[in-house]
Design a protein around this motif. Structure first.
Motif, PDB file in Angstrom:
ATOM      1  N   VAL A   1       1.039  -1.237   0.044  1.00  0.00           N
ATOM      2  CA  VAL A   1       0.090   0.105  -0.043  1.00  0.00           C
ATOM      3  C   VAL A   1       0.872   1.202   0.094  1.00  0.00           C
TER       4      VAL A   1
ATOM      5  N   GLU B   1      -8.734   1.492   3.629  1.00  0.00           N
ATOM      6  CA  GLU B   1      -8.052   0.734   2.677  1.00  0.00           C
ATOM      7  C   GLU B   1      -6.942  -0.180   3.148  1.00  0.00           C
TER       8      GLU B   1
ATOM      9  N   MET C   1      -3.097   6.388   1.288  1.00  0.00           N
ATOM     10  CA  MET C   1      -4.402   5.550   1.096  1.00  0.00           C
ATOM     11  C   MET C   1      -4.987   5.863   2.534  1.00  0.00           C
TER      12      MET C   1
ATOM     13  N   ALA D   1      -7.973  -3.356   4.960  1.00  0.00           N
ATOM     14  CA  ALA D   1      -8.643  -4.140   4.077  1.00  0.00           C
ATOM     15  C   ALA D   1      -7.535  -4.907   3.270  1.00  0.00           C
TER      16      ALA D   1
END
Length: 205
Positions: free
Chosen positions: A147, A155, A151, A158
């Motif tokens: 990631v 998110e 972000m 997740a």
């Protein structure tokens, strides 16, 4: 081999030869093929007993020098196209071989970086793998989870949960993967959870 490496094109002779040769040349990247590296190959990439003699011939021929490794990597890349999950599995196996003798040689780093480039893996994926296997490679928690810092936390959470599901040892055992692959997944899961704890702590600081 890993569960993903049991279906076409993974069952082809061309794939098997390419993986054996690439692994042998990985072992040679630091100038010396050690017993530990050969054992590491056998741990991660299981060869059926009836094929061991032929596999040994390919391995011994390929380990004489590093030359030609890029061609084998390119063949594997063409076979899998955009399937980066399987290519990352292969990279994980190569890192396991590289670290089998307890050291990470500059030649091994250059070899693996070039293979990752041929596999078209993002720099973040390569750094994530390197940080998990090389003791002095400082891991970036965002790289580990795949990631970016910009972000939303939801998110990122997740992404973390999905990685936990994909990497959980129980799931790997249920898939019937080799014992060493299960150990690698356990190590991966520890790093994934540590990365999430780090990011979550920063967000709530």
């Amino acid at each position: 081999m890993f569960d993903r490496l049991r279906t076409p094109p993974e069952k082809t002779i061309a794939f098997t030869i390419a993986v054996i040769a690439l692994s042998a040349k990985m072992a040679k990247a630091d100038g010396l093929v050690t017993r530990e590296e050969v054992m590491a190959f056998r741990e991660v990439f299981h060869i059926p007993p009836e094929d061991e003699e032929g596999a040994a011939r390919v391995f011994n021929l390929a380990r004489q020098d590093v030359a030609g490794f890029e061609e084998y990597a390119k063949r594997i890349r063409v076979m899998f196209g955009a399937d980066q999950g399987t290519l990352c599995d292969l990279m994980e196996g190569l890192f396991h071989i590289a670290m089998a003798d307890g050291s990470y040689h500059p030649g091994e780093d250059a070899f693996l970086a070039r293979v990752a480039e041929i596999f078209d893996l993002p720099d973040t994926a390569f750094r994530r793998l390197k940080s998990r296997f090389v003791p002095d490679a400082e891991p970036d928690p965002f790289d580990v989870l795949g990631v970016t810092p910009d972000m939303p936390l939801g998110e990122i959470r997740a992404a973390w949960r999905q990685l936990v599901r994909d990497s959980h040892p129980d799931r790997m055992i249920a898939r019937g993967v080799p014992e060493e692959a299960v150990k690698l997944s356990e190590r991966r899961l520890i790093d994934i959870n540590r990365a999430w704890e780090d990011i979550s702590a920063r967000a709530h600081a």
